[in-house]
Design a protein around this motif. Sequence first.
Motif, mmCIF file in Angstrom:
data_model
loop_
_atom_site.group_PDB
_atom_site.id
_atom_site.type_symbol
_atom_site.label_atom_id
_atom_site.label_comp_id
_atom_site.label_asym_id
_atom_site.label_seq_id
_atom_site.Cartn_x
_atom_site.Cartn_y
_atom_site.Cartn_z
ATOM 1 N N ALA A 48 4.759 98.714 -26.626
ATOM 2 C CA ALA A 48 3.641 99.657 -26.512
ATOM 3 C C ALA A 48 3.979 100.719 -25.479
ATOM 4 C CB ALA A 48 2.357 98.936 -26.107
ATOM 5 N N THR A 49 3.376 101.905 -25.674
ATOM 6 C CA THR A 49 3.615 103.036 -24.777
ATOM 7 C C THR A 49 2.307 103.746 -24.504
ATOM 8 O OG1 THR A 49 5.868 103.366 -25.584
ATOM 9 C CG2 THR A 49 4.809 105.238 -24.546
ATOM 10 N N ILE A 50 2.158 104.262 -23.282
ATOM 11 C CA ILE A 50 1.015 105.111 -22.941
ATOM 12 C C ILE A 50 1.541 106.361 -22.254
ATOM 13 C CG2 ILE A 50 0.579 103.923 -20.734
ATOM 14 C CD1 ILE A 50 -2.457 104.413 -21.337
ATOM 15 N N GLY A 51 1.039 107.515 -22.673
ATOM 16 C CA GLY A 51 1.498 108.768 -22.115
ATOM 17 C C GLY A 51 0.989 108.989 -20.703
ATOM 18 N N SER A 52 1.651 109.930 -20.000
ATOM 19 C CA SER A 52 1.295 110.166 -18.601
ATOM 20 C C SER A 52 0.012 110.960 -18.483
ATOM 21 C CB SER A 52 2.427 110.882 -17.883
ATOM 22 O OG SER A 52 2.709 112.107 -18.532
ATOM 23 N N THR A 53 -0.037 112.128 -19.088
ATOM 24 C CA THR A 53 -1.235 112.967 -18.961
ATOM 25 C C THR A 53 -2.176 112.829 -20.155
ATOM 26 O OG1 THR A 53 0.041 114.795 -19.883
ATOM 27 C CG2 THR A 53 -0.125 114.670 -17.488
ATOM 28 N N SER A 54 -1.598 112.695 -21.351
ATOM 29 C CA SER A 54 -2.429 112.622 -22.553
ATOM 30 C C SER A 54 -3.130 111.278 -22.682
ATOM 31 C CB SER A 54 -1.572 112.858 -23.793
ATOM 32 O OG SER A 54 -0.683 111.775 -23.992
ATOM 33 N N GLY A 55 -2.479 110.236 -22.131
ATOM 34 C CA GLY A 55 -3.025 108.896 -22.329
ATOM 35 C C GLY A 55 -2.842 108.382 -23.742
ATOM 36 N N ARG A 56 -2.059 109.124 -24.532
ATOM 37 C CA ARG A 56 -1.822 108.705 -25.911
ATOM 38 C C ARG A 56 -1.108 107.368 -25.924
ATOM 39 N NH1 ARG A 56 1.823 111.895 -30.487
ATOM 40 N NH2 ARG A 56 1.907 110.179 -31.957
ATOM 41 N N THR A 57 -1.507 106.495 -26.826
ATOM 42 C CA THR A 57 -0.903 105.176 -26.931
ATOM 43 C C THR A 57 -0.200 105.007 -28.268
ATOM 44 O OG1 THR A 57 -2.955 104.219 -27.783
ATOM 45 C CG2 THR A 57 -2.627 104.141 -25.406
ATOM 46 N N ASP A 58 0.777 104.142 -28.281
ATOM 47 C CA ASP A 58 1.491 103.834 -29.506
ATOM 48 C C ASP A 58 1.951 102.386 -29.426
ATOM 49 O OD1 ASP A 58 4.229 105.370 -31.413
ATOM 50 O OD2 ASP A 58 2.458 104.229 -32.025
ATOM 51 N N TYR A 59 2.069 101.755 -30.585
ATOM 52 C CA TYR A 59 2.367 100.324 -30.635
ATOM 53 C C TYR A 59 3.400 100.022 -31.709
ATOM 54 C CZ TYR A 59 -2.014 100.036 -28.050
ATOM 55 O OH TYR A 59 -3.007 100.199 -27.110
ATOM 56 N N ALA A 60 4.162 98.965 -31.464
ATOM 57 C CA ALA A 60 5.016 98.433 -32.514
ATOM 58 C C ALA A 60 4.124 97.848 -33.608
ATOM 59 C CB ALA A 60 5.925 97.353 -31.951
ATOM 60 N N ASP A 61 4.599 97.925 -34.838
ATOM 61 C CA ASP A 61 3.807 97.396 -35.956
ATOM 62 C C ASP A 61 3.469 95.920 -35.755
ATOM 63 O OD1 ASP A 61 5.492 99.336 -38.553
ATOM 64 O OD2 ASP A 61 3.835 99.840 -37.207
ATOM 65 N N SER A 62 4.372 95.193 -35.111
ATOM 66 C CA SER A 62 4.196 93.754 -34.956
ATOM 67 C C SER A 62 3.045 93.381 -34.033
ATOM 68 C CB SER A 62 5.493 93.116 -34.444
ATOM 69 O OG SER A 62 5.870 93.699 -33.206
ATOM 70 N N VAL A 63 2.575 94.340 -33.209
ATOM 71 C CA VAL A 63 1.505 94.022 -32.250
ATOM 72 C C VAL A 63 0.264 94.885 -32.440
ATOM 73 C CG1 VAL A 63 3.258 93.323 -30.571
ATOM 74 C CG2 VAL A 63 2.226 95.593 -30.401
ATOM 75 N N ARG A 64 0.355 95.893 -33.293
ATOM 76 C CA ARG A 64 -0.784 96.805 -33.470
ATOM 77 C C ARG A 64 -2.011 96.020 -33.916
ATOM 78 N NH1 ARG A 64 1.640 100.371 -36.214
ATOM 79 N NH2 ARG A 64 2.093 101.801 -34.509
ATOM 80 N N GLY A 65 -3.133 96.298 -33.253
ATOM 81 C CA GLY A 65 -4.367 95.595 -33.561
ATOM 82 C C GLY A 65 -4.575 94.342 -32.740
ATOM 83 N N ARG A 66 -3.534 93.860 -32.058
ATOM 84 C CA ARG A 66 -3.644 92.663 -31.227
ATOM 85 C C ARG A 66 -3.421 92.974 -29.748
ATOM 86 N NH1 ARG A 66 -0.026 88.757 -31.674
ATOM 87 N NH2 ARG A 66 1.669 90.109 -32.418
ATOM 88 N N PHE A 67 -2.605 93.964 -29.458
ATOM 89 C CA PHE A 67 -2.282 94.343 -28.078
ATOM 90 C C PHE A 67 -2.916 95.689 -27.758
ATOM 91 C CE2 PHE A 67 2.047 91.962 -27.502
ATOM 92 C CZ PHE A 67 1.457 90.796 -27.958
ATOM 93 N N THR A 68 -3.293 95.855 -26.491
ATOM 94 C CA THR A 68 -3.855 97.116 -26.026
ATOM 95 C C THR A 68 -3.228 97.494 -24.700
ATOM 96 O OG1 THR A 68 -5.973 96.595 -27.084
ATOM 97 C CG2 THR A 68 -5.960 98.370 -25.452
ATOM 98 N N ILE A 69 -2.681 98.699 -24.632
ATOM 99 C CA ILE A 69 -2.117 99.213 -23.381
ATOM 100 C C ILE A 69 -3.127 100.164 -22.763
ATOM 101 C CG2 ILE A 69 -0.876 101.106 -24.522
ATOM 102 C CD1 ILE A 69 1.393 100.700 -22.468
ATOM 103 N N SER A 70 -3.269 100.114 -21.432
ATOM 104 C CA SER A 70 -4.247 100.969 -20.762
ATOM 105 C C SER A 70 -3.845 101.174 -19.308
ATOM 106 C CB SER A 70 -5.641 100.337 -20.827
ATOM 107 O OG SER A 70 -5.668 99.100 -20.133
ATOM 108 N N ARG A 71 -4.497 102.165 -18.691
ATOM 109 C CA ARG A 71 -4.279 102.415 -17.260
ATOM 110 C C ARG A 71 -5.572 102.121 -16.510
ATOM 111 N NH1 ARG A 71 0.110 105.779 -15.948
ATOM 112 N NH2 ARG A 71 1.050 106.867 -17.716
ATOM 113 N N ASP A 72 -5.455 101.784 -15.226
ATOM 114 C CA ASP A 72 -6.664 101.684 -14.407
ATOM 115 C C ASP A 72 -7.092 103.079 -13.967
ATOM 116 O OD1 ASP A 72 -5.574 100.996 -11.007
ATOM 117 O OD2 ASP A 72 -4.656 102.215 -12.566
#
Length: 116
Positions: A48-72
Amino acid sequence: VRLVESGGGLVQPGGSLRLSCTAYGFTLGNYGVSWYRQAPGEGRELVATIGSTSGRTDYADSVRGRFTISRDNARTTVYLQMDSLEPKDAGVYYCKAAQMGRPIYWGQGTQVVVSS
């Protein structure tokens, strides 16, 4: 200057874990952050990836829908919430901080074991 992962451990299939990635000595909010994992005998896989300013997230197909990446809110820590864990999710999880023109930082990894 370092990245530190935490939150790994042993969990039963179907369970949840939340991993944390915290920066020391630099501002994590200025970086895109990715989580990778590596199972024994396998290569390192981008999860999983989260962008620096955009906060855009992306996930591997194997974890999409089960994992969530976020910032505090303070942008000092990036989390990976992992739900509905499966044995195939086991491995060492690493976080990486990267941004064009800046050094790349890796953490030391945190172990996730999914087993009944």
